[in-house]
Write an enzyme that holds these catalytic residues in place. Structure first.
Site, PDB file in Angstrom:
ATOM      1  N   GLU A  86       0.780  -1.224   0.000  1.00 49.17           N
ATOM      2  CA  GLU A  86       0.000   0.000   0.000  1.00 49.17           C
ATOM      3  C   GLU A  86       0.822   1.289   0.000  1.00 49.17           C
ATOM      4  OE1 GLU A  86      -3.323   0.269  -0.196  1.00 49.17           O
ATOM      5  OE2 GLU A  86      -3.614  -1.899  -0.277  1.00 49.17           O
ATOM      6  N   SER A 471     -44.434 -33.066  42.657  1.00 47.33           N
ATOM      7  CA  SER A 471     -43.932 -33.316  44.016  1.00 47.33           C
ATOM      8  C   SER A 471     -42.631 -32.605  44.313  1.00 47.33           C
ATOM      9  CB  SER A 471     -43.759 -34.825  44.234  1.00 47.33           C
ATOM     10  OG  SER A 471     -45.001 -35.485  44.151  1.00 47.33           O
TER      11      SER A 471
END
Length: 813
Positions: A86, A471
């Site tokens: 770049e 229960s």
């Protein structure tokens, strides 16, 4: 000379004109330029990561995949690759590259098309952070001016770091560290030279140059960058040739989770979204949960094993779907197999159960095809022989005689591979389950599983399902009774009950699971054996209002409960997490806790911005504080003053003597009652309770010792029956046992200390009264000292809190 003077005059005027034009552009644009100083405080959109308490990654949430790195952590080799690609003059220019700009202008003038662009890394930073991607001269001028300003305010390392962490690199990856994980599944400092060059080539055209979407273009760009690195002296000839010959190794990698814990991660995501809104996805929060890495994985496997075991008891339901079978034509076979592979790739793997298509059926085995185009065999003994057809939850068909009785070519089935590499026929269970485990001292969620697999269903049954506990609710009724004057020796008649209550839609005739009646029964034995009729009569004597007033101590919202006698059988609904939190009060000695999942939240910089301080049970804190003060007993206020750095103390919500007695009864459930399978753990400190609702629709087991409390639930989402031979002790308890075997591994097996005010005396097991001296068959029972029976077993009034035995026998509703 005149001509030269003319040229000089033209040049001077042109230069002045250019200066005036540039000055005018600057004066026009500069007032509207953003403040470059904001780059110092820029917040990159960084996903939220969710971890276990040990630091294992279990979730990542956020639109943009990003992992910011400081400049010092960026590999020098990658820096050179990016500069070669770049801006090789980056560390020397002042934001713009005049030669590069002139080259770009000349290419535009000569060809009429935009060429290299001449942008430096600094100009790209300006564009990425402040500008749009529109291709106009005005944007370019802004870019140049911003680049110059950026170079004035920031050093080169800061600028490079901004570019490295912001640039888009395809597949939702922003920044090179994130791209490294997406394309190679590892950190950028672990990549090779060729892989660095491949990443460095992506920014020019992210959609075309990334190694997944455009491998050919990416390879060409990579090789060009390697050549540039060689020309610039960044690498030698040997490194260049070696990197040039390296094949493309990129593949799409998702978030690199340590292991899957999707239900827990999703709970954390929802809580973070409630706390921070949409910022939770972008601000880089690191969320550390209370989840134990080991226990979470054990919990998940326990749920899977429990459901598969249940499923095998009820038969094979057949293939998930039938794919069109192939003909004998080679072309059609190849085409059909491509269709099969595509269908398999669209079928998610659920809890390790992989989708496959049967491609051949023989007399003693079958061959199947997987999504990755591999094929393998399943012999007759590996699940085919056992695949009796499912008829209903209570019935199976005749056992198959050959593989063709079970599957056919084109069937989409499920297969699993064992540790020895052998394949087995299986199926995804239709039944579901949930498990949640807590630290009873502070409510920290140690593990949570909301179903067979998050891939199959995202509904979290541990927190979202509202099911009848049956229960499993009885210990809270019996605790309320003990707190209101009953004792564990109080007698209640186990006899038929008929209740005429409009809220129960007419006459209600509950029964015990066995269908039998046992007459006057001590409360300890009634809870141990889960006698329904005793529970109903107990609630009738206690009073529904008294129960509703009491159960709020355990975290239940009594305002939502129907005020009728069916509460004794757990007909109200609750989630497994609510049940586990209520059992935590029983486990920790009687203190209220609130379940919590998030332990700590760190921001993007690693600073802790939240740390949980849940109310916590202090074990023996009064004695410890007294020892520190020379043995003098201290008040709770004095203890807290000494421990102001400690978390707030949990509030006592249950009498410690009642807690001790109910715990001793729930231990009997393990040793003598419906939870006897838990004896396989070979511990003496376990307590718990099964739960099975009518149908049965729901199967539960909740149990604990002093260090861990866990609830397991099994049922169908559609509220269909589990089968007449399925109970809490057969469907849910095995899951609980498999999990607790590991969860309790480091927990010492210790009896609970007897609290002050508890008396242990011998009683007559039939009457609940004091045993006569030397009486055969007498048993020991715990009482609060003010509730100890005073009459001998030979006669006298009934035990406190009960009615006379003869009255109870006559009292049939």
């Amino acid at each position: 000379m005149k001509f030269l003077r003319f040229l000089l005059r033209i040049f001077t005027l042109s230069s002045l004109g250019a200066v005036w034009v540039l000055a005018g552009v600057y004066l026009y644009l500069s007032p509207n330029l953003p403040d470059v100083e904001t780059l110092r405080d820029v917040k990159l959109q960084t996903p939220m990561r969710v971890y276990t308490r040990e630091g294992d990654l279990i979730g990542q949430f956020g639109e943009q995949k990003r992992s910011p790195l400081p400049f010092d952590a960026i590999p020098p080799q990658f820096i050179n690759a990016l500069l070669a690609a770049e801006d090789d003059n980056f560390f020397h220019h002042q934001g713009i590259d005049l030669m590069g700009l002139m080259r770009a202008v000349s290419e535009l003038l000569l060809t009429g098309e935009k060429g290299s662009g001449g942008s430096t890394l600094t100009m790209q930073v300006a564009r990425n952070y402040f500008l749009t991607l529109e291709r106009t001269f005005l944007r370019k001028f802004n870019e140049i001016l911003l680049a110059i300003e950026i170079e004035r305010r920031l050093n080169k390392q800061e600028i490079f770091e901004l570019y490295f962490n912001r640039v888009f690199l395809g597949h939702r990856a922003y920044g090179f560290e994130a791209a490294s994980h997406v394309y190679y599944g590892k950190a950028i400092d672990q990549l090779s030279l060729a892989q660095h060059a491949m990443l460095a080539g992506i920014p020019k055209a992210p959609s075309r140059n990334n190694p997944i979407s455009g491998p050919d273009a990416g390879l060409e760009r990579r090789n060009w960058i390697l050549g540039r690195m060689q020309q610039l002296g960044y690498i030698d000839d040997s490194a260049y040739r070696s990197a040039l010959s390296e094949p493309i190794s990129a593949a799409h990698h998702g978030a690199q989770l340590s292991f899957a814990a999707h239900y827990a991660a999703e709970m954390a995501r929802q809580e973070m979204l409630d706390r921070y809104g949409i910022a939770a996805y972008n601000d880089g929060f690191q969320v550390y949960t209370t989840i134990s890495s080991e226990l979470q994985q054990v919990a998940q496997q326990a749920v899977i094993n429990g459901l598969i075991t249940y499923d095998k008891r009820h038969g094979y339901r057949g293939p998930e779907r039938q794919m069109p079978p192939a003909t004998n034509s080679p072309e059609e076979i190849a085409e059909m197999q491509a269709t099969w592979v595509a269908a398999l790739r669209d079928t998610p793997t659920v809890a390790g159960l992989r989708a496959a298509v049967v491609i051949e059926v023989r007399d003693d085995s079958i061959t199947f095809l997987l999504a990755d185009k591999r094929s393998a065999d399943i012999p007759w003994e590996n699940g085919l022989k056992q695949a009796s057809p499912y008829l209903s939850e209570n019935a199976r068909g005749r056992a198959p005689q050959k593989p063709g009785d079970v599957v056919a070519v084109g069937d989409l089935i499920r297969v699993t591979e064992d540790d020895e590499g052998a394949w087995h026929l299986t199926q995804v269970p239709a039944v579901q389950a949930a498990l949640v485990s807590l630290d009873p001292d502070n409510g920290a969620i140690l593990s949570v599983v909301g179903g067979m697999g998050f891939e199959d269903s995202k509904f979290n049954r541990a927190t979202q399902a509202q099911r009848q506990p049956g229960s499993n609710f009885k210990p809270f009724l019996y605790s309320a009774a003990l707190d209101n004057g009953f004792t564990a020796a109080s007698l209640v008649n186990d006899a038929p009950v008929v209740v005429d209550d409009s809220s129960l839609e007419g006459m209600w005739r509950p029964e015990n699971d066995s269908g039998k009646f046992y007459g006057p029964t001590r409360l300890r034995w009634a809870l141990t054996k889960s006698r329904n009729l005793v529970s109903i009569r107990l609630l009738q004597q206690l009073g529904v209002d008294n129960l509703l007033a009491y159960i709020g101590r355990f975290g239940f919202d009594a305002s939502e409960y129907p005020p009728n006698l069916s509460l004794a059988l757990g007909t109200q609904t609750a989630s497994p997490l609510q049940i586990a939190a209520a059992y935590a009060v029983l486990a920790n000695g009687g203190y209220g806790i609130t379940p919590h999942l998030i332990q700590r939240i760190d921001d993007l910089n690693g600073e802790t911005i939240y740390r949980a301080r849940p109310p916590t049970v202090c074990r023996d804190c009064r004695q410890e504080a007294a020892a520190d003060s020379g043995g003098e007993e201290l008040s709770m206020e004095e203890i807290l003053a000494q421990q102001d750095q400690a978390p707030p103390r949990a509030e006592r919500v249950m009498d410690e003597r009642v807690n001790y007695i109910i715990n001793s009864i729930l231990q009997d459930v393990i040793t003598q009652g419906t939870g006897r399978r838990a004896l396989a753990l070979e511990r003496k400190d376990l307590a718990g309770k099964t739960g099975t609702t009518n149908g049965p629709m729901d199967a539960w087991f909740s149990g604990y010792n002093r260090d861990v409390v866990t609830t397991a639930w099994v049922g169908f989402d559609q509220y269909t029956p589990l089968g007449r031979r399925e109970f809490g002790g057969t469907a849910a308890l095995p899951i609980w046992i498999e999990y607790m075997k590991v969860a309790l591994r480091d927990s010492p097996d210790q009896p609970r200390p007897l609290p002050p005010g508890i008396v242990r005396v011998r009683i007559d097991p039939d009457s609940g009264q004091l045993a006569a001296p030397g009486q055969q068959g007498a048993v020991f029972e715990y009482f609060r000292e003010e509730k100890v029976p005073t009459d001998p077993a030979q006669g006298g009034d009934a035990a406190p809190g009960t009615r006379g035995t003869e009255d109870l026998i006559r009292d049939i509703f």
